[in-house]
Design an enzyme around this catalytic site. Structure first.
Site, mmCIF file in Angstrom:
data_model
loop_
_atom_site.group_PDB
_atom_site.id
_atom_site.type_symbol
_atom_site.label_atom_id
_atom_site.label_comp_id
_atom_site.label_asym_id
_atom_site.label_seq_id
_atom_site.Cartn_x
_atom_site.Cartn_y
_atom_site.Cartn_z
ATOM 1 N N GLU A 88 24.264 30.556 35.151
ATOM 2 C CA GLU A 88 24.831 31.228 33.990
ATOM 3 C C GLU A 88 25.655 30.229 33.180
ATOM 4 O O GLU A 88 26.431 30.606 32.320
ATOM 5 C CB GLU A 88 25.685 32.416 34.407
ATOM 6 N N CYS A 120 26.098 35.898 38.529
ATOM 7 C CA CYS A 120 26.048 35.271 39.855
ATOM 8 C C CYS A 120 24.819 35.666 40.659
ATOM 9 O O CYS A 120 24.619 35.163 41.774
ATOM 10 C CB CYS A 120 27.295 35.630 40.652
ATOM 11 N N HIS A 245 29.080 37.623 48.299
ATOM 12 C CA HIS A 245 29.371 36.788 47.133
ATOM 13 C C HIS A 245 30.895 36.659 47.008
ATOM 14 O O HIS A 245 31.610 37.664 47.027
ATOM 15 C CB HIS A 245 28.781 37.416 45.864
HETATM 16 P P1 HMG Z 1 45.382 39.488 38.716
HETATM 17 O O1 HMG Z 1 45.134 40.826 38.159
HETATM 18 O O2 HMG Z 1 46.289 38.605 37.977
HETATM 19 O O3 HMG Z 1 45.901 39.602 40.200
HETATM 20 O O4 HMG Z 1 44.020 38.694 38.918
HETATM 21 P P2 HMG Z 1 46.572 40.840 40.952
HETATM 22 O O5 HMG Z 1 47.805 41.233 40.293
HETATM 23 O O6 HMG Z 1 45.528 41.868 41.242
HETATM 24 O O7 HMG Z 1 46.941 40.103 42.326
HETATM 25 C C1 HMG Z 1 45.937 39.612 43.151
HETATM 26 C C2 HMG Z 1 46.355 39.824 44.593
HETATM 27 O O8 HMG Z 1 47.485 38.964 44.859
HETATM 28 C C3 HMG Z 1 46.828 41.247 44.907
HETATM 29 O O9 HMG Z 1 46.396 41.542 46.220
HETATM 30 C C4 HMG Z 1 48.348 41.115 44.889
HETATM 31 O O10 HMG Z 1 49.003 42.083 45.673
HETATM 32 C C5 HMG Z 1 48.512 39.725 45.464
HETATM 33 P P3 HMG Z 1 45.425 42.822 46.490
HETATM 34 O O11 HMG Z 1 46.144 43.996 46.004
HETATM 35 O O12 HMG Z 1 44.176 42.546 45.671
HETATM 36 O O13 HMG Z 1 45.161 42.753 47.940
HETATM 37 N N1 HMG Z 1 49.781 39.063 45.114
HETATM 38 C C6 HMG Z 1 50.454 38.268 45.950
HETATM 39 N N2 HMG Z 1 50.222 37.923 47.223
HETATM 40 C C7 HMG Z 1 51.123 37.065 47.822
HETATM 41 N N3 HMG Z 1 52.196 36.559 47.176
HETATM 42 C C8 HMG Z 1 52.482 36.906 45.906
HETATM 43 C C9 HMG Z 1 51.576 37.785 45.239
HETATM 44 N N4 HMG Z 1 51.510 38.302 43.976
HETATM 45 C C10 HMG Z 1 50.405 39.072 43.922
HETATM 46 N N5 HMG Z 1 53.534 36.411 45.275
HETATM 47 C C11 HMG Z 1 41.661 39.068 39.304
HETATM 48 C C12 HMG Z 1 43.044 39.002 39.923
HETATM 49 C C13 HMG Z 1 40.627 39.125 40.423
HETATM 50 C C14 HMG Z 1 41.568 40.317 38.455
HETATM 51 C C15 HMG Z 1 41.457 37.802 38.447
HETATM 52 O O14 HMG Z 1 41.494 36.661 39.228
HETATM 53 C C16 HMG Z 1 40.140 37.804 37.655
HETATM 54 O O15 HMG Z 1 40.038 38.408 36.596
HETATM 55 N N6 HMG Z 1 39.110 37.088 38.167
HETATM 56 C C17 HMG Z 1 37.802 36.981 37.506
HETATM 57 C C18 HMG Z 1 36.932 38.190 37.763
HETATM 58 C C19 HMG Z 1 36.486 38.264 39.214
HETATM 59 O O16 HMG Z 1 36.507 37.310 39.945
HETATM 60 N N7 HMG Z 1 36.008 39.459 39.627
HETATM 61 C C20 HMG Z 1 35.519 39.659 40.973
HETATM 62 C C21 HMG Z 1 34.398 40.678 41.051
HETATM 63 S S1 HMG Z 1 33.124 40.362 39.846
HETATM 64 C C22 HMG Z 1 32.221 39.049 40.507
HETATM 65 O O17 HMG Z 1 32.355 38.720 41.638
HETATM 66 C C23 HMG Z 1 31.258 38.339 39.592
HETATM 67 C C24 HMG Z 1 31.725 36.973 39.105
HETATM 68 O O18 HMG Z 1 31.579 36.016 40.153
HETATM 69 C C25 HMG Z 1 30.931 36.553 37.872
HETATM 70 C C26 HMG Z 1 29.416 36.611 37.912
HETATM 71 O O19 HMG Z 1 28.786 37.518 38.419
HETATM 72 O O20 HMG Z 1 28.839 35.731 37.273
HETATM 73 C C27 HMG Z 1 33.167 36.946 38.684
#
Ligand code: HMG
Length: 436
Positions: A88, A120, A245
């Protein structure tokens, strides 16, 4: 005529990995972004992310993975009859990466080449097409080369930034599947039009509706699993390892938790189960970050190369998810003769050869790639050795590979890349209209 072959006779004969030669510690990224490193490192499970130097791109990663595959397994490139690149991170809206790979990896002319794109899922789509092609038997004895190659890039400071990464995995698909034999169960796939992650063609970085994307992923996982288990009659207990994944390692944890709850009607005993069947598949993902279409196969290489796991003969479940979305669950068996291919994926070697960079260098490398995306006549400093991306000239991408003149291949690292009429003496300049 022999008995009809089934998908159980087909699979991965050889697998090799290539990663960029630099990485950034995700803790350093957190400190630079003013974020508690605990969020990136424990909350998301990230540790290091692979960073592309200016002379690396998805084409270079793909070519290097392919040439490593041929060298490490002593494969004759002439045996390849089809090249499918799942990506991609396309570098051109028309010309496929597979054509660059075809030239630079020295593949035969009577070879089909194309790219497939579905976020992906692209690598898995390529793998499925390749197994179908082998089973079709139109080119007896010829193999398919499937390469998943990707670079994950998000905006600086965005929630996705700590999940960036890059890698390429090359797989030879044929009817002697020593590494991974696909099992003959009915396809377990799930498609649903969702807007969870996307990259419009005018953007170099992806956009994501992050929390929504996690829900889409989990829904697709449940969809695939219910299809798989209904068709196959197999339960979760039938698998020795589960590979999900991994856009960030914590996602695999979330995925297994969901599946475990569904499959066990509640989920008691989850933690030791996760540690036994999922954790050994994730160490390589923590080294490179999200490699989109390649991520699942980076996990597979990690399992094969795990120092404390003997995966020989084990049944594995692979869950592939591509945003947008399409997902698939595949059951497969690792080959019996693990000792024959352990060490050959090159995973440990390429990881050990990397250099850590500072946050400032990471920003400089990014900037170089962004300038390239804007400007059709960009030149990178020359890579130390081997296949390298030199820049664009007259809107054409220019690569240095082993067939180019000694004057070029012996240039010192850091020298500006020579103009492409030196690099490609056979190529004729393209006339570009004024104002273009
Ligand atoms: P965010 O919203 O900033 O993070 O980004 P958050 O607030 O959800 O925090 C993440 C985790 O850290 C949480 O844990 C918090 O509690 C924890 P959870 O509730 O999930 O268990 N946390 C802490 N832990 C320890 N110490 C601290 C602390 N603070 C918070 N101080 C998000 C997270 C995944 C949304 C972001 O990284 C993102 O947008 N990523 C890109 C999209 C993505 O990866 N999506 C995954 C599914 S889609 C997919 O896999 C396809 C993809 O590969 C693309 C494709 O297909 O081509 C992405």
């Amino acid at each position: 005529m022999g008995p009809a072959r089934t998908v159980a006779d087909v699979g991965i004969e050889a697998l090799a990995v290539h990663v960029p030669r630099h990485y950034l510690d995700v803790g350093d990224l957190a400190r630079a972004n003013g974020v508690d490193p605990g969020k990136y490192c424990f909350g998301l499970g990230c540790r290091r992310m692979a960073v592309l130097a200016p002379d690396e791109d998805p084409v270079v990663l793909a070519v290097r993975a392919a040439t490593a595959l041929f060298e490490r397994y002593d494969i004759d490139p002439a045996s390849v009859g089809m090249v499918v690149v799942g990506t991609e991170s396309g570098v051109d809206a028309a010309k496929p990466i597979a054509t660059y790979v075809h030239r630079m990896a020295g593949l035969p002319r009577d070879c089909r080449t194309f790219d497939v794109q579905h976020a992906c899922y692209g690598g898995t789509a390529g793998l499925r097409m390749a197994t179908g092609w082998v089973l079709g038997g139109l080119r007896p004895g010829r193999k398919a080369l499937v390469i998943a190659t990707d670079v994950a890039r998000y905006e600086i400071g965005s929630p996705g930034e700590p999940t960036q990464g890059a890698a390429a995995v090359a797989m030879l698909v044929g009817d002697e599947p020593r590494v991974l034999r696909l099992e003959p169960y009915a396809e377990a796939v799930h498609t649903e039009e969702v807007m969870d992650f996307w990259r419009p063609t005018y953007r170099a970085t992806a956009l994501a509706d992050g929390h929504h994307s996690i829900e889409c992923y989990l829904r697709a996982l449940e969809g695939c699993w219910s299809g798989f288990t209904a068709e196959s009659g197999l339960g979760l207990g039938a698998f020795d390892y589960l590979l999900y994944h991994s856009p960030f390692p914590k996602m695999a944890f979330k995925a297994h938790k969901r599946l475990y709850e569904v499959a066990t009607n509640g989920g008691a005993g989850f933690d030791p189960d996760y540690e036994r069947r999922v954790l050994p598949t994730l160490w390589s993902n923590t080294e490179v970050g999200n490699a989109y279409s390649a991520s699942l196969y980076v996990s597979l290489a990690g399992l094969l190369e795990h120092s404390e796991v003997d995966a020989a003969g084990k049944r594995v479940g692979l869950f592939s998810y591509g945003s947008g979305c399409c997902a698939e669950f595949i059951a497969a068996r690792v080959g019996d003769d693990a000792s024959a291919w352990r060490g050959r994926t090159g995973l440990r070697q390429v990881l050990a050869a990397r250099r850590e960079i500072t946050h400032e260098s990471y920003l400089r490398f990014r900037q170089a790639h962004e300038e390239l995306a804007r400007d059709g006549s960009f030149r990178t400093p020359l890579a130390p050795e081997g296949v390298a991306f030199c820049g664009t000239w007259n809107h054409q991408r220019v690569y240095r590979d082993a067939t180019w003149p000694a004057a070029v291949t012996s240039a010192r690292p850091g020298d500006a890349c020579p103009p492409s009429d030196v690099l490609r003496p056979a190529s004729r300049p393209v006339r570009v209209q004024a104002g273009e």
